[in-house]
Design a protein around this motif. Sequence first.
Motif, PDB file in Angstrom:
ATOM      1  N   SER A   8      -2.736  -4.427  -6.032  1.00  0.00           N
ATOM      2  CA  SER A   8      -2.735  -4.031  -4.632  1.00  0.00           C
ATOM      3  C   SER A   8      -4.052  -4.433  -3.964  1.00  0.00           C
ATOM      4  O   SER A   8      -4.064  -4.952  -2.844  1.00  0.00           O
ATOM      5  N   TRP A   9      -5.164  -4.222  -4.651  1.00  0.00           N
ATOM      6  CA  TRP A   9      -6.471  -4.585  -4.087  1.00  0.00           C
ATOM      7  C   TRP A   9      -6.604  -6.103  -3.924  1.00  0.00           C
ATOM      8  O   TRP A   9      -7.120  -6.588  -2.924  1.00  0.00           O
ATOM      9  N   GLN A  12      -4.489  -7.171  -1.019  1.00  0.00           N
ATOM     10  CA  GLN A  12      -5.159  -6.785   0.216  1.00  0.00           C
ATOM     11  C   GLN A  12      -6.318  -7.734   0.538  1.00  0.00           C
ATOM     12  O   GLN A  12      -6.489  -8.168   1.680  1.00  0.00           O
ATOM     13  N   GLN A  16      -6.696 -10.264   3.798  1.00  0.00           N
ATOM     14  CA  GLN A  16      -7.857 -10.216   4.678  1.00  0.00           C
ATOM     15  C   GLN A  16      -8.562 -11.568   4.750  1.00  0.00           C
ATOM     16  O   GLN A  16      -9.137 -11.926   5.765  1.00  0.00           O
TER      17      GLN A  16
END
Length: 72
Positions: A8-9, A12, A16
């Motif tokens: 998930s990180w 993300q 970005q």
Amino acid sequence: MTGETLRSWVRQADEQAGRAGGRDSEAAESLNEELVRLRAELGRLRRAEREWEFEREILRRAAQYFAKEMRA
């Protein structure tokens, strides 16, 4: 920390940074289109340079001719 949290990180961070899935192929297409456009522009500029060189040579010869005529 679980593997899902880490995924998930990473997902993300990619979003970005503008590296979302599918954007890579769009960016590659965009780059390819730009490369084609730039190569076409380079070809056009090279043809124009040859034409300008021909015109400069004509002007050079005309200047030499008229300089000789002025001396005579």
